[in-house]
Enzyme design. Structure first.
Site, PDB file in Angstrom:
ATOM      1  CD  GLU A 233      -2.712   1.200   2.525  1.00  0.00           C
ATOM      2  OE1 GLU A 233      -2.753   2.259   3.177  1.00  0.00           O
ATOM      3  OE2 GLU A 233      -3.301   0.157   2.860  1.00  0.00           O
ATOM      4  CB  CYS A 267      -1.700   6.858   1.121  1.00  0.00           C
ATOM      5  SG  CYS A 267      -3.132   5.909   1.665  1.00  0.00           S
TER       6      CYS A 267
END
Length: 459
Positions: A233, A267
């Site tokens: 990720e 993110c």
């Protein structure tokens, strides 16, 4: 050797953790492999459920302490740290829910003559030793997402926290022990990067879970031992398209939250906003006014909305990127200045060059860029031109525009009339292209850590 843990706001030392050297990790990997290979040592499902339930209860009792720890070591404003703590508790509870809902399935065999006379079904088994490396920006909930599923599925797990925020990880692991988990099943492994790479790439590692930068994640993936499964990720530069005629009152508050939550250190933080060119001056002015009004300061204070960046060097970097964009033609609508060594003011840039770093790379700081567009298709093309693909969004009152953006925006998730930083812990959460590999979310991670085995019986 130790890591000194600094409060990112005032740079005061708030704790330390001792680093683990390779000889001990080597022994722990041997133990983890032995636990996995000895089925008699596996923790029964009902005991795993009880451990996770007790862990969730302990976290609820200590919620305020855990939230303050997140604020102090990670710089996340207390109001958001409390929300993270609540999510981490829910993540642990989700592991239990998934265990109740999990199981195998029947596979039809007589769909062709070749399969006739057979029955088949599947069941799930733990994949083996898990090594998890986590990030600083959600120091409790990310750990819950990586370690909780390992415990739930019966995988021994070694977890390396981010260097800046190891205390929340340590607290979570200690809570698991207190809840009844034998320490052999979960190891807290703060270590240097070279030792971490040795641990990750060891052939005894069955599954590698990584949350962090694309540069490090893809490098480690390239060095994995044959057979090691992986989930990565990373991040991106999340795009948002605002359709013409949409009420700014419905958009600006959402973008302020999505762009400046945790000072942009997320993110899927809103980074690139595309607005009809005729509406750009008014829209940018309203967004800038909202950014200027945000309260920046000590994350442990109730009123703070934006805290520090994780390290002073990150303030230096963001300052340099913004200065370069302005020097090359961007208009500074708000912010654009540091507040001491650890804080950077929420910043709005208008029409920065498309080749500027703020336009092409993940800022991971409190900077939102606004661009004018002449057509929806042109906005979609510009939104898609980067090698990242995570969450994207569109604000519109027209169904056909929503449908077009959903179809054409590059992203694993496209949000309609919401910001890109939205997430709940049971939904799939996945970066595509440079933004990651595999799918996060508690249930999806548990599925990765417990692959199906099929049984076929011939009558």
């Amino acid at each position: 050797m130790t890591w000194q843990v600094l409060n990112p706001y005032d740079q005061e030392c708030i704790g330390s953790v001792d680093l683990v050297e390779w000889p001990l990790i080597d022994r722990w990997l041997d133990e983890a492999r032995a636990l996995h290979e000895d089925r008699r040592a596996w923790i029964p499902v009902h005991e795993r459920i009880a451990i996770l339930q007790r862990a969730g209860a302990l976290m609820r009792e200590r919620a305020e302490t855990l939230a303050m720890q997140i604020a102090r070591e990670g710089g996340k404003p207390l109001v958001d740290a409390r929300a993270e703590t609540s999510r981490a508790i829910q993540s642990v509870e989700l592991c239990v829910h998934e265990l109740f809902a999990s199981g195998g399935r029947q596979i039809p065999m007589d769909l062709t003559e070749a399969g006739a006379g057979r029955r088949a079904y599947t069941f799930r088994e733990p994949i083996g030793p898990v090594v998890a490396i986590s990030a600083f920006n959600h120091p409790l909930n990310l750990i819950a997402h990586q370690v909780g599923p390992a415990v739930a599925t019966g995988c021994p797990v070694l977890v390396k926290p981010a260097k800046d925020t190891p205390l929340s990880c340590k607290s979570f692991v200690e809570i698991l022990y207190e809840a009844g988990l034998d320490e052999h099943w979960c190891r807290f492994v703060p270590c240097t990067n070279d030792v971490a790479e040795q641990m990750v790439t060891d052939p005894r590692t069955a599954f590698f879970s990584f949350i962090g930068s694309a540069r490090v994640g893809w490098m480690l993936r390239s060095r994995l031992a044959p057979g090691t499964r992986v989930a990565l990720e990373h991040g991106g530069a999340a795009p948002v398209i605002v359709d013409e005629g949409v009420s700014h009152e419905n958009v600006i508050p959402s973008l302020l939250k999505g762009g400046f939550y945790h000072s942009g250190q997320v993110c899927v933080s809103v980074q690139r906003v595309f607005v009809p060119r005729a509406e750009l001056p008014d829209f940018a002015a309203e967004l800038a006014a909202g950014a200027e009004a945000l309260r920046v300061g000590d994350p442990t204070e109730e009123e703070t909305q934006c805290g520090p960046l994780i390290r002073p060097a990150e303030v230096d970097r963001v300052e340099a990127w913004v200065a370069a964009a302005v020097e090359n033609g961007a208009r500074l609508a708000a912010g654009g200045k540091r507040i001491g060594p650890t804080l950077y003011h929420p910043t709005v840039l208008v029409d920065p060059p498309r080749d500027a770093k703020v336009s092409r790379e993940e800022v991971f700081g409190p900077v939102v860029c606004v661009y004018g567009y002449d057509s929806i298709d042109a906005a979609i093309a510009q939104a898609n031109e980067l090698p990242y693909s995570f969450q994207a969004a569109v604000f519109t009152e027209r169904l056909q525009i929503a449908d077009r953006c959903v179809e054409r925006l590059s992203g694993s998730t496209v949000l309609v009339n919401d910001h890109t930083a939205f997430r709940v812990d049971w939904m799939p959460f996945a970066g595509r292209r440079h933004s990651g590999l595999g799918t996060g979310g508690v249930g999806y991670t548990m599925a990765d850590m417990s692959p199906e085995k099929m049984v076929i019986t011939k009558r």
